[in-house]
Motif scaffolding. Structure first.
Motif, PDB file in Angstrom:
ATOM      1  N   GLN A  34       0.825  -1.207   0.000  1.00 17.06           N
ATOM      2  CA  GLN A  34       0.000   0.000   0.000  1.00 17.06           C
ATOM      3  C   GLN A  34       0.860   1.257   0.000  1.00 17.06           C
ATOM      4  O   GLN A  34       0.594   2.199  -0.746  1.00 17.06           O
ATOM      5  CB  GLN A  34      -0.936   0.003   1.203  1.00 17.06           C
ATOM      6  CG  GLN A  34      -1.885   1.203   1.211  1.00 17.06           C
ATOM      7  CD  GLN A  34      -3.031   1.026   2.183  1.00 17.06           C
ATOM      8  OE1 GLN A  34      -3.379  -0.101   2.545  1.00 17.06           O
ATOM      9  NE2 GLN A  34      -3.620   2.117   2.616  1.00 17.06           N
ATOM     10  N   LYS A  35       1.909   1.273   0.797  1.00 16.20           N
ATOM     11  CA  LYS A  35       2.786   2.449   0.844  1.00 16.20           C
ATOM     12  C   LYS A  35       3.548   2.614  -0.470  1.00 16.20           C
ATOM     13  O   LYS A  35       3.774   3.730  -0.937  1.00 16.20           O
ATOM     14  CB  LYS A  35       3.737   2.347   2.028  1.00 16.20           C
ATOM     15  CG  LYS A  35       3.047   2.563   3.371  1.00 16.20           C
ATOM     16  CD  LYS A  35       4.018   2.610   4.517  1.00 16.20           C
ATOM     17  CE  LYS A  35       3.271   2.875   5.822  1.00 16.20           C
ATOM     18  NZ  LYS A  35       2.638   4.201   5.840  1.00 16.20           N
ATOM     19  N   LEU A  93     -14.254  11.469   4.422  1.00 17.72           N
ATOM     20  CA  LEU A  93     -13.516  10.576   5.311  1.00 17.72           C
ATOM     21  C   LEU A  93     -12.419   9.899   4.518  1.00 17.72           C
ATOM     22  O   LEU A  93     -12.678   9.250   3.499  1.00 17.72           O
ATOM     23  CB  LEU A  93     -14.457   9.515   5.894  1.00 17.72           C
ATOM     24  CG  LEU A  93     -13.844   8.485   6.853  1.00 17.72           C
ATOM     25  CD1 LEU A  93     -13.415   9.154   8.147  1.00 17.72           C
ATOM     26  CD2 LEU A  93     -14.859   7.374   7.133  1.00 17.72           C
ATOM     27  N   HIS A  94     -11.172  10.046   4.970  1.00 18.74           N
ATOM     28  CA  HIS A  94     -10.045   9.447   4.276  1.00 18.74           C
ATOM     29  C   HIS A  94      -9.910   7.969   4.655  1.00 18.74           C
ATOM     30  O   HIS A  94     -10.272   7.557   5.762  1.00 18.74           O
ATOM     31  CB  HIS A  94      -8.736  10.184   4.608  1.00 18.74           C
ATOM     32  CG  HIS A  94      -8.682  11.562   4.043  1.00 18.74           C
ATOM     33  ND1 HIS A  94      -8.648  11.814   2.694  1.00 18.74           N
ATOM     34  CD2 HIS A  94      -8.663  12.785   4.655  1.00 18.74           C
ATOM     35  CE1 HIS A  94      -8.596  13.120   2.499  1.00 18.74           C
ATOM     36  NE2 HIS A  94      -8.618  13.717   3.664  1.00 18.74           N
ATOM     37  N   ILE A  95      -9.397   7.182   3.717  1.00 16.25           N
ATOM     38  CA  ILE A  95      -9.171   5.762   3.959  1.00 16.25           C
ATOM     39  C   ILE A  95      -8.179   5.574   5.100  1.00 16.25           C
ATOM     40  O   ILE A  95      -7.173   6.263   5.187  1.00 16.25           O
ATOM     41  CB  ILE A  95      -8.628   5.086   2.683  1.00 16.25           C
ATOM     42  CG1 ILE A  95      -9.676   5.174   1.580  1.00 16.25           C
ATOM     43  CG2 ILE A  95      -8.250   3.642   2.933  1.00 16.25           C
ATOM     44  CD1 ILE A  95      -9.172   4.727   0.237  1.00 16.25           C
ATOM     45  N   GLY A  96      -8.500   4.654   6.016  1.00 19.68           N
ATOM     46  CA  GLY A  96      -7.596   4.362   7.119  1.00 19.68           C
ATOM     47  C   GLY A  96      -7.820   5.219   8.346  1.00 19.68           C
ATOM     48  O   GLY A  96      -7.105   5.087   9.336  1.00 19.68           O
ATOM     49  N   THR A  97      -8.819   6.134   8.306  1.00 20.51           N
ATOM     50  CA  THR A  97      -9.113   6.973   9.460  1.00 20.51           C
ATOM     51  C   THR A  97     -10.592   6.841   9.822  1.00 20.51           C
ATOM     52  O   THR A  97     -11.423   6.466   8.990  1.00 20.51           O
ATOM     53  CB  THR A  97      -8.797   8.457   9.177  1.00 20.51           C
ATOM     54  OG1 THR A  97      -9.667   8.940   8.141  1.00 20.51           O
ATOM     55  CG2 THR A  97      -7.356   8.626   8.733  1.00 20.51           C
ATOM     56  N   ASP A  98     -10.906   7.172  11.065  1.00 22.32           N
ATOM     57  CA  ASP A  98     -12.294   7.139  11.528  1.00 22.32           C
ATOM     58  C   ASP A  98     -12.827   8.529  11.826  1.00 22.32           C
ATOM     59  O   ASP A  98     -13.987   8.680  12.214  1.00 22.32           O
ATOM     60  CB  ASP A  98     -12.404   6.277  12.799  1.00 22.32           C
ATOM     61  CG  ASP A  98     -12.070   4.816  12.523  1.00 22.32           C
ATOM     62  OD1 ASP A  98     -12.527   4.297  11.487  1.00 22.32           O
ATOM     63  OD2 ASP A  98     -11.344   4.205  13.329  1.00 22.32           O
ATOM     64  N   LYS A  99     -11.984   9.550  11.655  1.00 24.58           N
ATOM     65  CA  LYS A  99     -12.382  10.919  11.979  1.00 24.58           C
ATOM     66  C   LYS A  99     -12.706  11.679  10.696  1.00 24.58           C
ATOM     67  O   LYS A  99     -11.823  11.942   9.889  1.00 24.58           O
ATOM     68  CB  LYS A  99     -11.249  11.622  12.738  1.00 24.58           C
ATOM     69  CG  LYS A  99     -11.622  13.021  13.204  1.00 24.58           C
ATOM     70  CD  LYS A  99     -10.491  13.647  13.989  1.00 24.58           C
ATOM     71  CE  LYS A  99     -10.862  15.063  14.454  1.00 24.58           C
ATOM     72  NZ  LYS A  99      -9.747  15.704  15.196  1.00 24.58           N
ATOM     73  N   PRO A 229       1.330  12.193   3.296  1.00 21.45           N
ATOM     74  CA  PRO A 229       1.146  11.876   4.717  1.00 21.45           C
ATOM     75  C   PRO A 229       0.760  10.418   4.962  1.00 21.45           C
ATOM     76  O   PRO A 229       1.263   9.781   5.891  1.00 21.45           O
ATOM     77  CB  PRO A 229       0.011  12.827   5.137  1.00 21.45           C
ATOM     78  CG  PRO A 229       0.145  13.980   4.218  1.00 21.45           C
ATOM     79  CD  PRO A 229       0.558  13.385   2.911  1.00 21.45           C
ATOM     80  N   GLU A 230      -0.136   9.870   4.124  1.00 23.80           N
ATOM     81  CA  GLU A 230      -0.533   8.471   4.287  1.00 23.80           C
ATOM     82  C   GLU A 230       0.623   7.533   3.968  1.00 23.80           C
ATOM     83  O   GLU A 230       0.793   6.489   4.619  1.00 23.80           O
ATOM     84  CB  GLU A 230      -1.721   8.157   3.375  1.00 23.80           C
ATOM     85  CG  GLU A 230      -3.023   8.816   3.798  1.00 23.80           C
ATOM     86  CD  GLU A 230      -4.172   8.489   2.862  1.00 23.80           C
ATOM     87  OE1 GLU A 230      -4.018   7.554   2.048  1.00 23.80           O
ATOM     88  OE2 GLU A 230      -5.213   9.149   2.944  1.00 23.80           O
ATOM     89  N   ALA A 231       1.431   7.905   2.980  1.00 23.15           N
ATOM     90  CA  ALA A 231       2.548   7.048   2.577  1.00 23.15           C
ATOM     91  C   ALA A 231       3.666   7.032   3.614  1.00 23.15           C
ATOM     92  O   ALA A 231       4.381   6.031   3.744  1.00 23.15           O
ATOM     93  CB  ALA A 231       3.099   7.511   1.230  1.00 23.15           C
ATOM     94  N   CYS A 232       3.822   8.124   4.352  1.00 22.46           N
ATOM     95  CA  CYS A 232       4.949   8.242   5.283  1.00 22.46           C
ATOM     96  C   CYS A 232       4.576   7.899   6.719  1.00 22.46           C
ATOM     97  O   CYS A 232       5.450   7.845   7.585  1.00 22.46           O
ATOM     98  CB  CYS A 232       5.523   9.663   5.232  1.00 22.46           C
ATOM     99  SG  CYS A 232       6.273  10.082   3.640  1.00 22.46           S
ATOM    100  N   GLU A 233       3.303   7.680   6.984  1.00 22.26           N
ATOM    101  CA  GLU A 233       2.865   7.392   8.349  1.00 22.26           C
ATOM    102  C   GLU A 233       3.255   5.977   8.764  1.00 22.26           C
ATOM    103  O   GLU A 233       3.102   5.023   7.998  1.00 22.26           O
ATOM    104  CB  GLU A 233       1.352   7.573   8.449  1.00 22.26           C
ATOM    105  CG  GLU A 233       0.818   7.431   9.864  1.00 22.26           C
ATOM    106  CD  GLU A 233      -0.689   7.621   9.914  1.00 22.26           C
ATOM    107  OE1 GLU A 233      -1.228   7.739  11.025  1.00 22.26           O
ATOM    108  OE2 GLU A 233      -1.314   7.645   8.841  1.00 22.26           O
ATOM    109  N   GLY A 234       3.778   5.840   9.964  1.00 21.39           N
ATOM    110  CA  GLY A 234       4.105   4.520  10.497  1.00 21.39           C
ATOM    111  C   GLY A 234       5.351   3.923   9.867  1.00 21.39           C
ATOM    112  O   GLY A 234       6.258   4.624   9.424  1.00 21.39           O
TER     113      GLY A 234
END
Length: 259
Positions: A34-35, A93-99, A229-234
């Motif tokens: 995914q990343k 709502l972005h994928i991978g988030t609940d907020k 941001p999604e690619a670099c998180e975690g």
């Protein structure tokens, strides 16, 4: 005209192909993959923004000397501002988030996810539409082959995007066909946005440099706000970096070789 219609539909086919991954993969997409795909999509969009949009926008105005950069700068900032405004005014709502983001609403999770994807895909459709509009105008220096290269490049990066949308939908308990349909429909806004831009460009030819840069600004906004941001998180962010490099080089080569 037939070539333009085909060019507008090619990115949608890429999204549908990616969404079809739900029929081929049993498990949830691995974080590494995914990343890598998020990075790849970012690289394609950045390269397309520079080589296919900003540089042609400045080349159209090269007779103005140093001022040739003005339409590109203004259009780029307007594109960024336009996406920022849509981002603020649309509940999504972005994928991978609940907020959820944007104004409070009573929309379902699926509807807000679809709106987020629409915001994401709109600038890509605008980019394809404006390069085809530019190819129709000899003053831009853009060729029909070059416009097809952009369309193909966006379609290639839409393949991982379609998978990134449909696979989490499947993992959340939706059926394979429902996940495929939602993933596929996420790309429907692209040909619509492209057609609108072509119609606008035909009515406002002097504004074409601004429209090219506008599409670039909108695409870069999506890259900065969402993809990177999604690619670099975690963990495994190095995979996204490698994916970015591959996507950037691929789009650059497509634009130069086919353009």
């Amino acid at each position: 005209m037939e070539t333009i219609l085909i060019g507008l539909l090619i990115p949608l086919l890429g999204t549908m192909l990616g969404a079809a991954f739900v029929f081929l993969m049993k498990d949830e997409m691995s974080p590494r993959l995914q990343k890598s795909l998020l990075g790849f999509a970012s690289g394609v969009m950045v390269a397309a923004s520079v080589w296919s949009l900003l540089i042609p926008a400045m080349e159209m105005e090269e007779a103005k000397g140093s001022w040739s950069v003005f339409p590109a700068a203004v259009g780029f900032l307007l594109g960024m501002g336009f996406l920022l405004l849509i981002d603020e005014l649309t509940p999504h709502l972005h994928i991978g988030t609940d907020k959820p983001e944007g104004p409070r609403s009573h929309l379902s999770r699926t509807a807000m996810l679809a709106l987020a994807v629409t915001i994401h895909n709109l600038p890509e459709g605008m980019a394809v539409g404006v390069v085809f509009a530019g190819a129709e105008n000899a003053a831009t220096g853009l060729s029909l082959t070059g416009a097809l290269a952009v369309s193909i490049g966006i379609a290639i990066q839409n393949i991982p995007e379609g998978a990134i949308i449909s696979m989490p939908m499947r993992a959340a308990g939706n059926s394979k066909w429902r996940s495929f349909l939602i993933g596929s429909l996420s790309g429907a806004v692209e040909p619509i946005g492209g057609l609108v831009i072509i119609l606008l460009a035909s009515l406002m030819t002097p504004a074409l440099p601004y429209l090219l840069a506008f599409a670039a600004g909108a695409m870069i906004y999506v890259v900065i706000e969402e993809l990177i941001p999604e690619a670099c998180e975690g963990e495994h962010s190095n995979f996204s970096t490698i994916g970015f490099a591959i996507g950037f080089v691929l789009m650059m080569v497509l634009d130069v070789v086919l353009g």
